[in-house]
Design an enzyme around this catalytic site. Structure first.
Site, PDB file in Angstrom:
ATOM      1  N   SER A 114       0.814  -1.214   0.000  1.00 47.98           N
ATOM      2  CA  SER A 114       0.000   0.000   0.000  1.00 47.98           C
ATOM      3  C   SER A 114       0.846   1.261   0.000  1.00 47.98           C
ATOM      4  O   SER A 114       0.325   2.358  -0.190  1.00 47.98           O
ATOM      5  CB  SER A 114      -0.922   0.024   1.218  1.00 47.98           C
ATOM      6  OG  SER A 114      -0.162  -0.039   2.417  1.00 47.98           O
ATOM      7  N   HIS A 155      -2.713  -3.290  -5.867  1.00 50.81           N
ATOM      8  CA  HIS A 155      -3.124  -2.901  -4.522  1.00 50.81           C
ATOM      9  C   HIS A 155      -4.633  -3.015  -4.365  1.00 50.81           C
ATOM     10  O   HIS A 155      -5.394  -2.216  -4.894  1.00 50.81           O
ATOM     11  CB  HIS A 155      -2.670  -1.460  -4.225  1.00 50.81           C
ATOM     12  CG  HIS A 155      -3.051  -0.983  -2.865  1.00 50.81           C
ATOM     13  ND1 HIS A 155      -3.427   0.315  -2.606  1.00 50.81           N
ATOM     14  CD2 HIS A 155      -3.123  -1.636  -1.669  1.00 50.81           C
ATOM     15  CE1 HIS A 155      -3.711   0.437  -1.332  1.00 50.81           C
ATOM     16  NE2 HIS A 155      -3.530  -0.730  -0.741  1.00 50.81           N
ATOM     17  N   GLU A 170      -5.603  -0.589  -7.423  1.00 49.66           N
ATOM     18  CA  GLU A 170      -4.593   0.302  -7.981  1.00 49.66           C
ATOM     19  C   GLU A 170      -3.521  -0.552  -8.665  1.00 49.66           C
ATOM     20  O   GLU A 170      -2.864  -1.367  -8.013  1.00 49.66           O
ATOM     21  CB  GLU A 170      -3.974   1.162  -6.885  1.00 49.66           C
ATOM     22  CG  GLU A 170      -4.936   2.216  -6.340  1.00 49.66           C
ATOM     23  CD  GLU A 170      -4.339   3.035  -5.215  1.00 49.66           C
ATOM     24  OE1 GLU A 170      -4.565   4.254  -5.169  1.00 49.66           O
ATOM     25  OE2 GLU A 170      -3.646   2.443  -4.355  1.00 49.66           O
ATOM     26  N   ASN A 222      -4.095   6.127  -0.721  1.00 51.61           N
ATOM     27  CA  ASN A 222      -3.398   6.307   0.551  1.00 51.61           C
ATOM     28  C   ASN A 222      -2.656   7.632   0.615  1.00 51.61           C
ATOM     29  O   ASN A 222      -2.514   8.228   1.694  1.00 51.61           O
ATOM     30  CB  ASN A 222      -2.437   5.151   0.796  1.00 51.61           C
ATOM     31  CG  ASN A 222      -3.155   3.909   1.290  1.00 51.61           C
ATOM     32  OD1 ASN A 222      -4.321   3.965   1.632  1.00 51.61           O
ATOM     33  ND2 ASN A 222      -2.461   2.787   1.315  1.00 51.61           N
TER      34      ASN A 222
END
Length: 592
Positions: A121, A142, A154, A192
């Site tokens: 992440s 991800h 992702e 994130n």
């Protein structure tokens, strides 16, 4: 043309890894699921069985379908069993040395054309790729937790990732029923990078005693419609995980806003990791429990009117949407209301808007005809400020410039009776209005954030001069109106805007750097984080000029370089691209 993969593997069977294995099996792929010990494998199997069992209980899957999914997953402790995999996803703990070791072993075991995907992440996919002899075959994939539910993946390509690998993984994401967002290798990727900056800012706000944890979380849930407040979300994610992500982001960006707040490191060291340990920012009923229990930090329950001045009559100055909403709420709550606007036509406009709104409530069955008639009977319209002389509470809700608002408070200070409370709905410094009134102890802010639906949230703003019983009065009236009130000091952005607009500004910077498209960034936040709208959808709705003004105030007050308005935002506002109200912002809005 993308390959149609059939044989895949997953290494690491924690919550994420087991969820990824389930997602792959649901799509009809044959899955080899690996972990290091028999106990870890048993836990991974149990997680998959529990997850698919819940799907059966909810009617989303039948028993035969569940058995078929589980039959496609082979659980093992032997990495050698991955020798025939066409793609392997590693989902082990977020530590560079561990992931590098696993990828190097996979490189040795798997055929040369096997794709090695990391579910990291925050770690550099590029750094991980060069630990193998096939960096062109390494990609980030991800997933978001819980993997069977969250729709976003992702896809992270490095500068050496082969295009055929990206094509294969994008095709796999579509086959899994996910929305794939393909991006470059940047700390935090999209979701994130935006999420953890916001979470870290919220922790700093709490650490500085700017507001209580309960008020911070309530402000963002009710003020922005988020599924969880930032501190409760950190407890769910894990404080240690947050620390690792922020450290990685800060090491790559050197943006001080990504430097982990000291309390995050302290909590990690102390083992206060959130739900998984039973205690984080909140205390929980047990390890892994979602039930919050009172602790030493939980504010004591108090009566809504404790320490408050008596309020029977309310005056409202203004004729806009906010003013009309306050008039309606106060009248429905049983207060006698004097509605003051600048002109007779404006007074009539408020009355018409109020009548229309109450009639709609009757049609929808939310109130009865008698309640509608009683509310209208409590409201008196006027074009004279002097008619507010007997009000116990006067609320200014005028869309005006700062000088005009202060001039209004100078007049109200002389008109309102002694002991009356004066409130401003302005998001600007309340102390200016308080000083102008000549009676600063009687003045408080009642701010309704633009993003808050239907006045669900009120930020009660106390200045250094606000008397304690005045703040208590504001809370008591808000409770009577059915609005959730949170307390905050007289600082730029208060709570909601101080957390919301830097996040929006970071999204603009990400777009400005051409890291991802506006559509991909919006998808990342709605599908990956459960936000009700993406940042660019929200900017167009709120107004780019409003966002720029708030960001400038935050930057001016703090001097923090990371809070400087994104140049792209300034350029768009200068060009008249103000969002939905102007017909054009980050997107065109022909029906503004």
């Amino acid at each position: 043309m993308a390959r149609e993969l059939t044989e895949v593997g997953v290494v690491g069977l924690g919550t994420m890894g087991a969820g990824i294995a389930e997602v792959l099996a649901r799509a009809g792929l044959s899955v080899t699921a690996v972990d290091v010990t028999d106990d870890a494998v048993r836990r991974g199997r149990a997680h998959a069985e529990q997850s698919t069992g819940k799907a059966v209980a909810r009617g989303k899957l039948d028993a035969a379908g569940r058995d078929e999914i589980l039959s496609r997953i082979r659980f093992t402790t032997a990495m050698a069993d991955l020798a025939d995999a066409e793609l392997v996803v590693e989902a082990i703990p977020e530590r560079m040395e561990l992931k590098a070791r696993v990828l190097a072993e996979l490189d040795r075991i798997c055929p040369p054309d096997t794709i090695l995907a990391t579910n990291t992440s925050s770690l550099s996919v590029t750094e991980l790729s060069v630990t193998t002899g096939r960096p062109g075959k390494v990609v980030g994939m991800h997933f978001f937790n819980p993997a069977p539910v969250m729709k976003l993946v992702e896809v992270v390509r490095t500068v050496v990732t082969e295009q055929s690998v990206v094509d294969d993984v994008e095709a796999l994401a579509r086959r899994l029923g996910k929305v794939g967002v393909t991006i470059g290798d940047k700390a935090g990727f999209v979701a994130n990078a935006l999420l953890f900056g916001y979470l870290n800012h919220a922790v700093s706000m709490y650490e500085d005693r700017y507001a209580s944890r309960e008020d911070i979380d309530a402000a963002m849930r009710l003020g922005c419609g988020l599924p969880m407040g930032p501190l409760a979300l950190l407890d769910l994610i894990g404080i240690d995980t947050a620390h690792e992500v922020l450290v990685t982001m800060y090491q790559q960006s050197r943006n001080r806003l990504h430097a982990p707040s000291p309390v995050i490191k302290q909590m990690t060291t102390a083992g206060l990791l959130g739900r998984k340990t039973g205690r984080g920012f909140y205390s929980y009923a047990g390890r892994g429990s979602a039930e919050i229990v009172p602790d030493a930090q939980t504010p004591p329950a108090t009566g809504a009117g404790e320490g408050a001045r008596p309020v029977c009559s309310v005056g409202v100055v203004g004729s806009g949407t906010t003013a009309t909403g306050i008039v309606e709420a106060a009248a429905r709550a049983g207060y006698d209301v004097t509605s003051v606007a600048r002109t007779v036509d404006a007074v009539e406009g408020v009355q018409q808007a109020l009548t229309t709104s109450l009639d709609e409530q009757v049609v929808r069955g939310r109130i009865g005809q008698a309640e509608r008639d009683a509310a209208l009977a409590r409201v008196t319209g006027s074009a004279r400020l002097d008619d507010l002389a007997d009000a116990d509470l006067v609320v200014e809700a005028v869309a005006d410039d700062r000088d005009g608002t202060q001039a209004l408070f100078a007049a109200l200070g002389g008109i309102a009776k002694p002991g009356a409370v004066l409130a401003t709905t302005s998001g600007g410094p309340v102390i200016g209005c308080a000083t102008a009134s000549g009676r600063p102890g009687d003045v408080v802010g009642l701010h309704f954030p633009d993003a808050a639906p239907a006045m669900a949230l009120v930020e009660v703003v106390s200045t250094i001069a606000t008397a304690p019983d005045v703040a208590a009065t504001a809370h008591a009236v808000c409770a009577q109106l059915g609005m959730h009130a949170v307390s905050c000091p007289d600082r730029a952005g208060l709570i909601v805007d101080a957390l919301l607009f830097p996040y929006l500004n970071d999204a603009v910077r990400m777009l400005e750097a051409r890291y991802a498209t506006a559509d991909d960034i919006d998808a990342a936040m709605t599908l990956g984080c459960g936000y009700p709208t993406g940042p660019f959808q929200q900017l167009d709705a709120v107004g780019l000029d409003v966002a720029l003004a708030v960001q400038r105030e935050l930057y001016a007050e703090s001097g923090e370089p990371g809070l400087a308005p994104a140049p792209l935002l300034e350029h768009l506002v200068t060009a008249g691209h103000l969002g939905r109200k102007a017909g054009r912002g980050f997107r065109d809005h022909p029906n503004r």
